[in-house]
Design an enzyme around this catalytic site. Structure first.
Site, short mmCIF file in Angstrom:
data_model
loop_
_atom_site.label_atom_id
_atom_site.label_comp_id
_atom_site.label_asym_id
_atom_site.label_seq_id
_atom_site.Cartn_x
_atom_site.Cartn_y
_atom_site.Cartn_z
N ASP A 32 -11.22 -55.20 -5.61
CA ASP A 32 -12.57 -55.74 -5.82
C ASP A 32 -12.62 -57.21 -5.43
O ASP A 32 -11.86 -58.03 -5.97
CB ASP A 32 -12.95 -55.57 -7.30
CG ASP A 32 -14.42 -55.75 -7.55
OD1 ASP A 32 -15.19 -55.96 -6.60
OD2 ASP A 32 -14.82 -55.68 -8.73
N ASP A 33 -13.49 -57.54 -4.48
CA ASP A 33 -13.67 -58.93 -4.02
C ASP A 33 -12.38 -59.53 -3.46
O ASP A 33 -12.15 -60.73 -3.58
CB ASP A 33 -14.19 -59.82 -5.15
CG ASP A 33 -15.65 -59.58 -5.49
OD1 ASP A 33 -16.23 -58.61 -4.97
OD2 ASP A 33 -16.22 -60.34 -6.28
N CYS A 72 -20.65 -54.85 -3.99
CA CYS A 72 -19.88 -53.76 -4.59
C CYS A 72 -20.45 -52.36 -4.51
O CYS A 72 -19.84 -51.47 -3.91
CB CYS A 72 -19.63 -54.08 -6.07
SG CYS A 72 -18.77 -55.64 -6.38
N ARG A 76 -18.96 -48.87 -2.34
CA ARG A 76 -18.34 -47.76 -3.07
C ARG A 76 -19.02 -46.44 -2.72
O ARG A 76 -18.36 -45.40 -2.57
CB ARG A 76 -18.39 -48.04 -4.58
CG ARG A 76 -17.50 -49.19 -4.96
CD ARG A 76 -17.90 -49.85 -6.29
NE ARG A 76 -17.23 -51.15 -6.32
CZ ARG A 76 -15.98 -51.33 -6.71
NH1 ARG A 76 -15.27 -50.31 -7.16
NH2 ARG A 76 -15.43 -52.53 -6.67
N LYS A 126 -13.25 -49.31 -11.98
CA LYS A 126 -14.63 -49.76 -11.83
C LYS A 126 -15.43 -48.74 -11.01
O LYS A 126 -15.25 -48.62 -9.80
CB LYS A 126 -14.65 -51.13 -11.14
CG LYS A 126 -16.05 -51.65 -10.84
CD LYS A 126 -15.98 -52.98 -10.13
CE LYS A 126 -17.35 -53.45 -9.68
NZ LYS A 126 -17.30 -54.74 -8.99
N HIS A 128 -19.21 -48.35 -10.88
CA HIS A 128 -20.30 -49.16 -10.34
C HIS A 128 -21.25 -48.37 -9.43
O HIS A 128 -21.80 -48.91 -8.47
CB HIS A 128 -19.77 -50.40 -9.61
CG HIS A 128 -20.66 -51.59 -9.81
ND1 HIS A 128 -20.41 -52.82 -9.25
CD2 HIS A 128 -21.82 -51.74 -10.51
CE1 HIS A 128 -21.36 -53.68 -9.59
NE2 HIS A 128 -22.23 -53.04 -10.36
N SER A 153 -19.15 -53.63 -13.05
CA SER A 153 -18.33 -54.84 -12.94
C SER A 153 -18.06 -55.44 -14.32
O SER A 153 -18.96 -55.48 -15.16
CB SER A 153 -19.04 -55.86 -12.05
OG SER A 153 -18.23 -56.98 -11.84
N HIS A 232 -11.88 -59.38 -8.99
CA HIS A 232 -13.22 -59.89 -9.29
C HIS A 232 -13.18 -60.90 -10.44
O HIS A 232 -12.35 -60.80 -11.34
CB HIS A 232 -14.12 -58.71 -9.66
CG HIS A 232 -15.59 -59.00 -9.64
ND1 HIS A 232 -16.22 -59.83 -10.54
CD2 HIS A 232 -16.57 -58.53 -8.81
CE1 HIS A 232 -17.52 -59.86 -10.28
NE2 HIS A 232 -17.75 -59.08 -9.23
N ASP A 284 -13.45 -53.61 -1.42
CA ASP A 284 -14.86 -53.26 -1.28
C ASP A 284 -15.66 -54.26 -0.47
O ASP A 284 -16.62 -53.91 0.20
CB ASP A 284 -15.50 -53.05 -2.66
CG ASP A 284 -15.49 -54.32 -3.53
OD1 ASP A 284 -14.77 -55.28 -3.19
OD2 ASP A 284 -16.18 -54.32 -4.56
N ASN A 285 -15.32 -55.53 -0.55
CA ASN A 285 -16.03 -56.56 0.21
C ASN A 285 -15.21 -57.84 0.16
O ASN A 285 -14.16 -57.89 -0.49
CB ASN A 285 -17.44 -56.81 -0.34
CG ASN A 285 -17.50 -57.04 -1.84
OD1 ASN A 285 -17.97 -56.19 -2.59
ND2 ASN A 285 -17.00 -58.19 -2.30
N LYS A 305 -18.14 -62.93 0.67
CA LYS A 305 -19.00 -61.96 -0.02
C LYS A 305 -20.48 -62.30 0.16
O LYS A 305 -20.88 -63.45 0.13
CB LYS A 305 -18.64 -61.94 -1.51
CG LYS A 305 -19.41 -60.92 -2.33
CD LYS A 305 -18.90 -60.89 -3.78
CE LYS A 305 -19.66 -59.86 -4.60
NZ LYS A 305 -19.14 -59.76 -5.99
#
Length: 502
Positions: A32-33, A72, A76, A126, A128, A153, A232, A284-285, A305
């Protein structure tokens, strides 16, 4: 030929489902991130990621792998369905605790195409992709047998009084206020609220290793989807990782994720299924640069991001399958979209009767061959039919038709990145050669460049053809929120938060 090469040749001449004595297993780690420059194996000098480094050294490391969104929830949705988020309606932005919508139940996930083949399926971490009324959008309603995790998140709830590092280091910042504290859900029941961050990753790791062990014992093929909260904001870590990296809180959180990767790989080895398991790792990003040293690093890529520059959507990615994927690095273009059709191909699963945007990656993975992906499309956080794609990559060239900064990418000296960089249309579009200029710093002049002009015409054609096929699904996020849908502990939950709407 060497026996291993003979086996690989056999597998490539027929379907995996008919050649292997049992169907292959699949493990997806989805960070994540995490930025392109955050892992040690991608060049970060102080990240401590020994297990991911080993995975990269023994597997295939991608240099040109993309998510479909710079935030996010949409990314996903795309991974699990093999479709751009605009088709499923997971836009604009992300889901919140009380969101009315979620990933539509008529969308088909990877888990749902594997279930008819006898796969055990589990998600941990996660989600989301919405909760909805009576948990209608949770993983257990989307093809997963079992789920353990925070369903959105972990900053989408107040965190200023929560402990993120031992012995009692409070979380950095306040996170979202005015909503319930973050819950830990098992299947559809809340087990803890607020969640204990110091024990969360261990709970996830234990869940994942138990799931693998049980599936292997039952001789049942399995699919484990592990969308992590790391790295994240706000970062957290338990005693096994806290204070052990040189990089501070971000590095400790990343090390904790790396430890889980190591535990899962050790379990695959111990249970004897590692030779029959495809392991994929990506994110994810891009990094949330507004958090500065606590927000990740996009390496030499531009912005992060929230933006459609490469720093927002180009991700670290590793594929590993002992005995089948030769160690190396590939510069072929690929995407999270391609995971769905690749897994379906390897498992012999039937694809859903909808338009997919992904391509089978088996030639890249097992032949070190060319990608079937001709182009990559870039949608912003808030896509709409009026403007369509913000950018298109074709081969080594990327054309930006529109650019816009994002608050997520603030705090960088590049004036194109923060939210103050307003929406701009470009005609002709900004053109970059990503092989010569991966940082997207030097737009190519079209003057006296008929070769680049020809590529731009190709890109315009591809863009027009793609947008002609794009039917925007009803926006799930625009359905809004209802405080009564925010997850609330049942009477047996401990501790029971005081802010629940029940």
């Amino acid at each position: 030929l060497h026996s291993a090469q003979l086996l690989i040749t056999c597998l490539l001449l027929c379907t995996f489902s008919s050649c292997l004595s049992s169907k292959p297993n699949f493990v997806i780690f989805f960070a994540d991130d995490l930025g392109f420059g955050d892992l040690s194996c991608y060049g970060h000098p102080t990240s401590l990621t020994p297990n991911l480094d080993l995975l990269a050294a023994k597997g295939l490391r991608f240099t040109d792998f993309y998510s479909t969104s710079p935030v996010c929830s949409p990314s996903r949705a795309s991974l699990l369905t093999g479709r751009y988020q605009t088709r499923s309606g997971v836009y604009p932005g992300v889901f919140y605790p009380g969101s009315i919508g979620g990933l539509p139940l008529n969308e088909t996930t990877i888990a749902e195409v594997l279930k008819p083949l006898g796969y055990a399926t589990a998600a941990v971490g996660k989600w989301h992709l919405g909760i909805g009324s009576n948990g209608m959008f949770l993983p257990t309603k989307q093809g997963f047998d079992e789920y353990l995790g925070v369903p959105y998140s972990h900053d989408q709830g107040p965190c200023h009084n929560l402990t993120c590092f031992p012995p009692d280091v409070k979380c950095y910042g306040v996170c979202d206020v005015g909503v319930v504290t973050v819950p830990l859900i098992h299947n559809e029941n809340i087990k803890q609220q607020p969640v204990n961050f110091l024990e969360l990753e261990k709970a996830y790791s234990d869940f994942a290793t138990r799931f693998i062990t049980t599936s292997a014992k039952n001789k049942q093929p399995f699919f484990l989807y592990y969308p992590a909260h790391h790295t994240h904001y706000p970062q957290y870590a338990g005693s096994d990782a806290a204070g052990r990296s040189l990089r501070g809180p971000f590095g400790d959180a990343l090390l904790e994720l790396d430890n889980t990767v190591g535990n899962v790989m050790a379990t695959l080895q111990k249970t004897g299924v590692i030779n029959n398991t495809l392991v994929l790792f990506t994110s994810d990003n891009g990094p949330e640069l507004m958090r500065m040293s606590r927000g990740g690093n996009s390496g030499l890529l531009k912005c992060g991001k929230g933006t459609t520059y490469d720093g927002g959507m180009r991700e670290p990615a590793i594929a590993y399958w002992q005995g089948f994927i030769e160690p190396g690095v590939t510069h072929e273009m690929a995407s999270t979209l391609d995971i769905f059709p690749t897994i379906a191909s390897l498992a012999g699963a039937k694809l859903p009767p909808v338009m997919l945007d992904g391509f089978d990656m088996t030639d890249i993975l097992f032949k070190q061959g060319k990608s079937k992906r001709e182009a990559m499309m870039f949608y912003p956080i808030d896509p709409n039919e009026k403007y369509g794609l913000f950018a298109v990559r074709l081969g080594k060239f990327k054309a930006h038709f529109y650019t816009q900064g994002a608050s997520h990418s603030a705090s960088t000296p590049d004036h194109d990145c923060p939210g103050s960089a307003s929406f701009v249309g470009h005609d002709p579009p900004l053109m970059f050669n990503l092989e010569a200029d991966p940082s997207e710093r030097y737009p190519i002049s079209l003057k006296d460049r008929p070769d680049v002009q020809a590529v731009l015409e190709q890109i315009r054609t591809i863009k027009a053809q793609f947008e002609a096929t794009m039917v925007f699904g009803e926006s799930q996020i625009s359905k809004g929120s209802n405080p009564n849908l925010e997850p609330c502990c049942n009477p047996d939950c401990s501790p029971k938060p005081s802010c629940c709407h029940c």
